[in-house]
Design an enzyme around this catalytic site. Structure first.
Site, PDB file in Angstrom:
ATOM      1  N   ASP A 114      -0.079   5.669   1.770  1.00  0.00           N
ATOM      2  CA  ASP A 114       0.191   5.067   3.094  1.00  0.00           C
ATOM      3  C   ASP A 114       1.062   5.964   3.977  1.00  0.00           C
ATOM      4  O   ASP A 114       1.826   5.479   4.805  1.00  0.00           O
ATOM      5  CB  ASP A 114       0.899   3.691   2.953  1.00  0.00           C
ATOM      6  CG  ASP A 114       0.152   2.749   2.047  1.00  0.00           C
ATOM      7  OD1 ASP A 114      -1.057   2.602   2.257  1.00  0.00           O
ATOM      8  OD2 ASP A 114       0.770   2.169   1.127  1.00  0.00           O
ATOM      9  N   HIS A 143      -7.525   3.861   5.331  1.00  0.00           N
ATOM     10  CA  HIS A 143      -6.967   4.653   6.423  1.00  0.00           C
ATOM     11  C   HIS A 143      -7.076   3.859   7.707  1.00  0.00           C
ATOM     12  O   HIS A 143      -8.089   3.224   7.952  1.00  0.00           O
ATOM     13  CB  HIS A 143      -7.774   5.926   6.626  1.00  0.00           C
ATOM     14  CG  HIS A 143      -7.578   6.921   5.550  1.00  0.00           C
ATOM     15  ND1 HIS A 143      -6.382   7.108   4.917  1.00  0.00           N
ATOM     16  CD2 HIS A 143      -8.428   7.800   5.015  1.00  0.00           C
ATOM     17  CE1 HIS A 143      -6.522   8.077   4.040  1.00  0.00           C
ATOM     18  NE2 HIS A 143      -7.758   8.501   4.075  1.00  0.00           N
ATOM     19  N   GLN A 166      -4.450   7.921  -1.525  1.00  0.00           N
ATOM     20  CA  GLN A 166      -3.167   7.637  -2.218  1.00  0.00           C
ATOM     21  C   GLN A 166      -2.192   8.810  -2.052  1.00  0.00           C
ATOM     22  O   GLN A 166      -2.234   9.466  -1.030  1.00  0.00           O
ATOM     23  CB  GLN A 166      -3.388   7.302  -3.698  1.00  0.00           C
ATOM     24  CG  GLN A 166      -4.102   5.976  -3.943  1.00  0.00           C
ATOM     25  CD  GLN A 166      -5.590   6.117  -4.093  1.00  0.00           C
ATOM     26  OE1 GLN A 166      -6.070   7.123  -4.567  1.00  0.00           O
ATOM     27  NE2 GLN A 166      -6.329   5.111  -3.695  1.00  0.00           N
TER      28      GLN A 166
END
Ligand code: GDP
Length: 433
Positions: free
Chosen positions: A13, A41, A223
């Site tokens: 993130d 995303h 990730q």
């Protein structure tokens, strides 16, 4: 840039979507190399928000080849829906190519993921329960169903039957679940095969052709490095390798094809789910950062854990990935703090101090951040477009990070919009441009 890898340098993130989207503008191809629809995303374009789960970020650029590489695990239901949604919104997806060797998430993977987490109870890993771990497990057990299998009914049915057999015991509670019926599962997946057929390709070869012609290929990770199954905070990790080295394996290119490696890091840290986070804060500051940064899970709405920037972990990620550049996102979120803290070493249980990322799980679980305090800034950064527009304290913060980690900063995020960035000067950026 011929071969450029973009990876998350923390726990995911980090804002890779935006960075990749910006770099994709100059790339001839974008290749995703690992993970599945556990990644999400968010790309904001002309005020429109696009949430991509499996599609490479370049899909919003007309004419860019967008590859889902062999290292990705694909839920064909999710992929076909995402394709449909993009088409509905007028996005041309003609550039999509799907590796024939990528593995497929099957209905039993989802059930096994649910059952596995339920069984762990309080010890659960916090997976997204989308079947990704069980799919990678089947890949390693040589029981996986691959994209190419969708094109042959006989083979598909035989392989599904073989994969189901060893799972019968753990799937017993779902014995009557219609999703597990061999015939209807085969039929459902054949339909996916028809829908995806025109996009299935030998995607390594496509990447080689471009690279050999000196064209630019962007390899997009999902990730983050600290969630890597080998090098992250195991077992609180993802089931694949988000590190830059995995771009070669998951896209089918060689290490010599990679020329630049960008790590994307927030100006602070966040983490979803369980596992060590040595710089975690858990007071009003946490709420402030969470609100300012919108740190809530995209799909679950779950509050993310937050903390000060962990430079020990970032330096580890920089070395592990041989990063050539850093993109620091969300610097704007720190505006309004009187001081900003950076973690430069850890303190362990017996008061031992150390400045490296510990390999031992127990040491890491007890590690707490020790900090340097830097001056904060109050200005809103949203309109800054060059380094000199930034307040001095913000510039000093960036310099501290770059010097500590030993990697130049090529891009700084000052807001969620795609134009809310500062392209920092530096060799890497010039090479990429
Ligand atoms: P990814 O999985 O690493 O791509 O991260 P996500 O896209 O899920 O999350 C990043 C979130 O932060 C998105 O909502 C972005 O719009 C937002 N974002 C990205 N860069 C910045 C930035 O520099 N500042 C702010 N405030 N938000 C940003």
């Amino acid at each position: 840039m011929p071969g450029l890898v973009v990876i998350g340098a923390q726990w995911g993130d980090e804002g890779k979507g935006k960075v990749t989207d910006l770099l994709a503008e100059r790339a001839d191809a974008v290749v995703r190399f690992q993970g599945g629809n556990n990644a999400g995303h968010t790309i904001i374009r002309d005020g429109e928000t696009f949430k991509l789960h499996l599609m490479p970020s370049g899909i919003l650029h007309r004419g860019t080849l967008c590859v889902i590489g062999n290292g990705v695990v694909i839920d064909p239901g999710v992929l076909t829906e995402e394709m449909e949604e993009l088409r509905r919104r007028g996005v041309d997806i003609g550039g999509l190519r799907i590796s024939a060797n990528a593995h497929l998430i099957m209905p039993y993977h989802l059930l096994l993921d649910h059952a596995g987490e339920a069984k762990l109870g309080k010890l659960e890993i916090g997976t997204t329960r989308r079947g990704i771990g069980p799919c990678y497990a089947d890949k390693a057990a040589r029981l996986g169903i691959r994209v190419q299998d969708l094109l042959d009914e006989k083979i598909l049915k035989k392989k599904i039957a073989a994969a189901l057999y060893p799972k019968q015991l753990s799937l017993r509670p779902f014995a009557k679940d219609p999703r597990l019926d061999l015939q209807s599962m085969t039929e459902e997946y054949l339909v996916y095969g028809h829908r995806l057929e025109q996009y299935i390709a030998d995607t390594s070869k496509l990447a080689w052709e471009l690279l050999d012609a000196g064209r630019s290929v962007l390899f997009e990770g999902a990730q983050g490095a600290l969630l890597d199954i080998d090098h992250g905070t195991y077992p609180f990790v993802t089931s694949s390798n988000p590190v830059a080295g995995a771009a070669c394996v998951g896209a089918g290119v060689g290490p010599g094809d990679i020329h630049d490696i960008w790590g994307v890091a927030k100006a602070y840290v966040t983490r979803v789910g369980a596992g060590p986070l040595p710089t975690e804060v858990d007071d009003e500051l946490a709420d402030e950062l969470r609100t300012a940064g919108g740190e809530f899970g995209t799909t679950t709405g779950r509050a993310r854990r937050v903390g000060w920037l962990d430079l020990v972990a970032l330096r580890y990620a920089a070395r592990l990935n041989t990063m050539t550049a850093l993109a620091i996102t969300k610097l704007d979120v720190l505006s309004g703090q009187d001081k900003v803290l950076v973690c430069t070493r850890y303190r362990g249980t017996d008061d031992a101090e150390f400045d490296h990322f510990p390999y031992h799980q127990s040491v890491l679980h007890h590690a707490r951040g020790e900090y340097e305090e830097l001056p904060g800034w109050t200005e809103d950064l949203g309109d800054c477009r060059t380094e000199s527009d930034l307040p001095t304290a913000a510039r000093e913060y960036l310099t501290y990070i770059s010097e500590f980690v030993g990697v130049p900063i090529a891009l700084v995020g000052v807001g969620p919009g795609r134009d809310e960035v500062i392209w920092a000067g530096g060799d890497v950026h010039r090479a990429a441009a």
